[in-house]
Design an enzyme around this catalytic site. Structure first.
Site, short mmCIF file in Angstrom:
data_model
loop_
_atom_site.label_atom_id
_atom_site.label_comp_id
_atom_site.label_asym_id
_atom_site.label_seq_id
_atom_site.Cartn_x
_atom_site.Cartn_y
_atom_site.Cartn_z
N SER A 177 42.65 -31.89 39.95
CA SER A 177 42.87 -30.83 38.88
C SER A 177 42.60 -31.82 36.86
O SER A 177 43.35 -30.83 36.54
CB SER A 177 44.80 -31.55 38.67
OG SER A 177 44.97 -33.10 38.09
N SER A 215 40.94 -36.87 41.51
CA SER A 215 40.96 -35.67 39.68
C SER A 215 40.64 -36.12 38.45
O SER A 215 40.17 -35.83 36.99
CB SER A 215 42.75 -35.28 39.35
OG SER A 215 43.53 -34.50 40.58
N LYS A 269 45.10 -34.35 28.83
CA LYS A 269 45.94 -33.65 29.90
C LYS A 269 47.59 -33.35 29.72
O LYS A 269 48.18 -34.29 29.37
CB LYS A 269 45.52 -34.29 31.07
CG LYS A 269 46.12 -34.33 32.52
CD LYS A 269 45.52 -34.64 34.18
CE LYS A 269 45.82 -33.72 34.80
NZ LYS A 269 45.54 -34.36 36.11
N1 GLN Z 1 42.35 -32.39 44.95
C1 GLN Z 1 43.74 -33.32 45.70
C2 GLN Z 1 45.24 -32.66 45.72
O1 GLN Z 1 44.72 -31.40 45.48
C3 GLN Z 1 43.54 -34.22 44.29
C4 GLN Z 1 44.86 -34.31 42.72
C5 GLN Z 1 45.05 -34.85 42.07
O2 GLN Z 1 44.79 -36.00 41.64
N2 GLN Z 1 45.51 -34.93 41.49
O3 GLN Z 1 45.77 -33.25 45.23
#
Ligand code: GLN
Length: 491
Positions: A157, A181, A82
């Site tokens: 994400s 994420s 990532k």
């Molecule tokens: N969807 C969540 C956010 O927007 C989690 C994102 C994540 O785990 N990096 O913060």
């Protein structure tokens, strides 16, 4: 070489390590094969950077070690990261224009550890800007498409990671999980992913979003593969991450086969309420039945503050983000505006140009909840409820060994489907946020298909440091079922 290269991308990490060790396939051959696949499927938008020279050099080095018998456990296995992990041989953008073309002088600890175990890095994978999002639509480099249906989101994400693994552009990838994420994109793309206990894997070199929540973890096709990768990723890093736990690295593949006879699976009533779409519910219910067949007992439990996890998370995470992102000022890293009148204007222009809308929104929310007069009303309250949410899990774990439920209320939605409504994204995080706020290990494994023939994941949440139990539970399920072998058409 008996392995024909057309079959290589269907091998799991476990299968690939055997083939590599037995010299049925070379690391170089594997690296070339996957690089070619990445090139052939740019339509998914999964990769942000590749560097053939670097990848092939790593593969050659792996082959030398494999030949000499001194190779690490993952020698020659291709893997992509990532793009939130900094890397010295590839760019590290965190999905942001702010870090366009940025190259770090060092590798993140997780990247270095996987490198030591022998993986060959294929490149960097698209993600939401600074890991803020649930659909990969907040990336400055365009959205990622879901290989199961290119009109849909892969989740976020870690959307690039999930899409690349599902499309077999890489046998495995790293992801990070702050509020879901790893689990949510794994669920949306029909793959397996695990977020370990907070502090298990070092955060050093992970571009920080919300430091008290961020955790790295592997994304692959099977629990067995996740166990192999996680074993290489974890371990204390006291000099570089003060929150890394003083718990020795563990071989998570050792307990994969333990019987599930008598296992108590807690099923939180709050995860099966009104908001859960019927197709996801039916698929998750069927998976729970399968676990009963494997000898597990279902125990109803309650996590009464589940709904509060949304406001709590969306106060704490932006608060931490607003502080973490202050370093992007046009001086230390990345982008700097071309035109400005004085220093204050340079900061303003740089940040106005470098950050996307969602990041700006969170910086503003974070600055607001931390400001004098609001700190007690929002931030402090959120911290108090956060510890109550953690207590709720401790209560629940008195009567069960693991918790199971949906990962997300629906299958992957259409790209653009939530329009310009960030709240719609936030609400969809409801089932992953509680475990994140408590710092517990959580995973997602594919358990079937829902609306639009899209994959559905089952979430497993474990007690602190019981990643091995989660992986065992998921592995036994995968031994008995075939969902993890399903693959999107054309890949
Ligand atoms: N969807 C969540 C956010 O927007 C989690 C994102 C994540 O785990 N990096 O913060």
């Amino acid at each position: 070489m008996t392995q024909t290269s057309t079959e290589l991308h269907h091998l799991t990490v476990a299968q690939l390590t055997t083939q590599l060790r037995e010299r049925k396939v070379s690391a170089l051959e594997a690296a070339r094969h996957f690089l070619a696949r990445a090139k052939a499927h740019t339509e998914l938008g999964a990769f942000l950077d590749t560097n053939e020279e670097v990848t092939l050099a790593q593969a050659r080095a792996a082959d030398i070690r494999l030949a000499s018998g001194s190779a690490g456990p993952l020698a020659g296995v291709p893997l992509a990261h990532k793009d939130i992990f900094v890397t010295k041989d590839f760019i590290a953008t965190a999905g942001s224009k702010m870090l366009e073309g940025y190259r770090s002088p060092f590798d993140a600890t997780v990247v270095a550890k996987l490198g030591d175990a022998g993986v060959v890095t294929l490149g960097k994978l698209n993600c939401d800007e600074f890991a803020m999002g649930s659909a990969n639509e907040n990336s400055a480099y365009g959205p990622v498409k879901n290989p199961w249906d290119s009109t849909r989101t892969p989740g976020g994400s870690s959307g690039g990671s999930a899409a690349a693994v599902a499309a077999r552009l890489t046998p495995a990838a790293t992801g990070t999980d702050t509020g879901g994420s790893i689990r949510q994109p794994a669920s949306f793309c029909g793959i397996t992913g695990i977020k370990p206990t907070y502090g298990r894997a070092s955060r050093y070199g992970m571009v920080a979003f919300a430091s008290s929540l961020d955790q790295a973890g592997p994304m692959a096709r099977t629990a067995q593969d996740c166990a192999l990768l996680l074993s290489a990723m974890c371990g204390p890093d006291p000099d570089r991450d003060s929150t890394s736990l003083d718990v020795p690295a563990e071989d998570f593949s050792l307990s994969l086969n333990a019987s599930l006879e008598g296992l108590r699976i807690g099923v939180p009533i709050e995860f099966f309420g009104e908001g859960l779409s019927p197709d996801v519910r039916a698929t998750v219910d069927a998976a729970l039945k399968e676990f009963e067949k494997l000898g597990a007992k279902l125990v109803p439990i309650t996590l009464p503050r589940t709904q509060l996890s949304i406001p709590v998370y969306y106060i704490i995470a932006p608060a931490e983000a607003s502080s973490n992102l202050s370093r992007f000022d046009g001086v230390k890293f990345g982008h700097r505006a071309d035109k400005y009148t004085d220093l204050a204007d340079m900061y303003r222009q740089t940040r106005a140009e470098g950050f996307g809308d969602e990041v700006k929104r969170r910086i503003m929310i974070g600055a607001y909840v931390l400001s004098h007069g609001y700190y007690d009303a929002y931030y402090l309250q959120a911290q108090k409820i956060r510890s109550m949410i953690a207590d709720d899990f401790q209560q629940a774990f008195k009567v069960c060994d693991v918790i199971a439920g949906p990962v997300a209320p629906t299958v992957a939605w259409k790209l653009g489907g939530h329009g310009n409504d960030p709240l719609a994204d936030y609400l969809a995080d409801i089932f992953t946020l509680p475990g994140s706020l408590a710092g517990l290990p959580g995973m997602s494994l594919p358990v079937g298909f829902g609306a639009g023939s899209m994959p559905v994941g089952l979430q497993l949440i474990g007690k602190y440091l019981q990643e091995s139990r989660l992986l065992n539970v998921a592995h036994r399920f995968q031994q008995a079922t075939d969902w993890h072998n399903a693959r999107p058409q054309g890949f």
